[in-house]
Design a protein around this motif. Sequence first.
Motif, short mmCIF file in Angstrom:
data_model
loop_
_atom_site.label_atom_id
_atom_site.label_comp_id
_atom_site.label_asym_id
_atom_site.label_seq_id
_atom_site.Cartn_x
_atom_site.Cartn_y
_atom_site.Cartn_z
N LEU A 282 -9.44 -11.33 -10.06
CA LEU A 282 -9.03 -11.45 -8.46
C LEU A 282 -7.48 -12.55 -8.58
O LEU A 282 -6.81 -12.50 -7.96
N LEU A 283 -7.81 -13.88 -9.06
CA LEU A 283 -6.92 -14.64 -9.71
C LEU A 283 -6.19 -13.83 -10.07
O LEU A 283 -4.91 -14.17 -9.78
N SER A 284 -5.52 -13.15 -11.09
CA SER A 284 -4.64 -12.65 -11.85
C SER A 284 -3.58 -11.52 -10.70
O SER A 284 -2.23 -11.84 -11.23
N ILE A 285 -4.67 -11.31 -10.08
CA ILE A 285 -3.98 -10.08 -8.90
C ILE A 285 -2.84 -11.48 -8.07
O ILE A 285 -2.15 -10.72 -7.60
N ILE A 286 -3.86 -12.01 -7.36
CA ILE A 286 -2.83 -13.30 -6.68
C ILE A 286 -1.81 -13.89 -7.08
O ILE A 286 -1.00 -13.62 -6.16
N ILE A 287 -1.81 -14.14 -8.08
CA ILE A 287 -0.62 -14.84 -9.21
C ILE A 287 0.32 -13.72 -9.03
O ILE A 287 1.63 -13.68 -9.05
N LYS A 288 0.02 -12.08 -9.71
CA LYS A 288 1.08 -11.15 -9.53
C LYS A 288 2.11 -10.74 -8.30
O LYS A 288 2.68 -10.85 -7.80
N CYS A 289 1.44 -11.29 -7.17
CA CYS A 289 1.59 -11.18 -5.54
C CYS A 289 2.15 -12.58 -5.39
O CYS A 289 3.17 -11.92 -4.51
N PHE A 290 2.84 -12.72 -6.00
CA PHE A 290 4.06 -14.41 -5.46
C PHE A 290 4.84 -13.92 -6.74
O PHE A 290 6.53 -14.61 -6.18
N VAL A 291 4.70 -13.06 -7.56
CA VAL A 291 5.50 -12.79 -8.87
C VAL A 291 6.60 -11.18 -8.30
O VAL A 291 7.52 -11.16 -8.74
N TYR A 292 5.18 -10.03 -8.67
CA TYR A 292 6.12 -8.88 -9.21
C TYR A 292 6.68 -8.56 -7.21
O TYR A 292 7.67 -7.45 -7.82
N PRO A 293 5.89 -8.86 -6.63
CA PRO A 293 7.08 -7.76 -4.96
C PRO A 293 8.81 -8.35 -5.23
O PRO A 293 9.28 -7.83 -4.70
N ARG A 294 8.27 -9.48 -5.56
CA ARG A 294 10.20 -10.02 -5.45
C ARG A 294 10.64 -9.96 -6.58
O ARG A 294 12.50 -8.98 -6.78
#
Length: 336
Positions: A282-294
């Motif tokens: 879950l933590l890895s997904i949250i971190i990616k949520c801040f990076v991947y969309p942009r």
Amino acid sequence: MPEIALKPISVIICARNEIRNLEQYLPSVLHQNYPEFEVVVVNDRSWDGTEEFLEAWEKKYDHLKVVKILDNDKFLAGKKFAVTMGIKAAKYDWLVFTDADCTPAANNWLFDMQQPANEEIDIVLGYSPYLKRKGLLNALIRFETFFTAVNYLGFALKGMPYMGVGRNMAYKKSLFFKNKGFASHMHIPSGDDDLFVNAHANKHNTEIRLNQESHVWSEPNHTWAGYLRQKKRHFGAGKLYKSKHKFILSLQIVMQFLFYGFFIGCMFLSREAQFTAGGILLLSIIIKCFVYPRLLKRLNYGDLRWWFPILDILLFLFLTINGFLAMFGKKKVNWK
């Protein structure tokens, strides 16, 4: 984007039975807003009407040059031979490469991909997203292209260019012949783009282009079998990367494998281990949520931002399976 055209350009396109794509996409290349350029199309033994189409269009456009390759057992046929013939026929030193199934995002594409004012720059790496179509395969292809682009463009920005894509890249004709073209890897069906860049690009002679007008859209594979063949070709070329690049790319795969392996292994352990593994995932997904969309939006894949957690897992599974198939499957792979 430079406001003036610095030097003339030769655009090189290799085509084998690409009549439909040429009819649809060649006009967007021929009608580029650039003062002095030619388009060299190499017809590699086509039998679908490509020859007749190109002959007719060569009469209509003075800046279109057609190179025809005939069936001949005396030479090693393949895309690298076709690319080499196109380069030999080009009259300008700065070469811009794309494919028959590609269309520039804008008519100022060549302005972005032209030779930089800095004469030390020999190679320019562009970006080529795939067109959006329906289905899981299309989403997976586009996500894999996104992941690959983030890698090779990111490493190039850090001074470690290791590959480029032939759908949108440029380099000097003099660089090609100075290094004897594809001689060192002519026996590999693929690698006319990434292996050439891997061998000759460095932090001093390479730049990247990310401007929206510098993008080149490409038609994706429509079948799983076609996509598997494409990735099998790429897998074969990757074996010849420089050792440091193979180490870095292999380490990425190993780390991802260990991550998912750890998660799956914990599912068979105690409840505490399961909660720990779930929390890390879950933590890895949250971190990616801040990076991947942009990044997805910047690279024209904004619609995938809601699906990347699933696509990330599916892509890992697909590439793992494809890697085993490439190692133990048939070795002969054709470019078309």
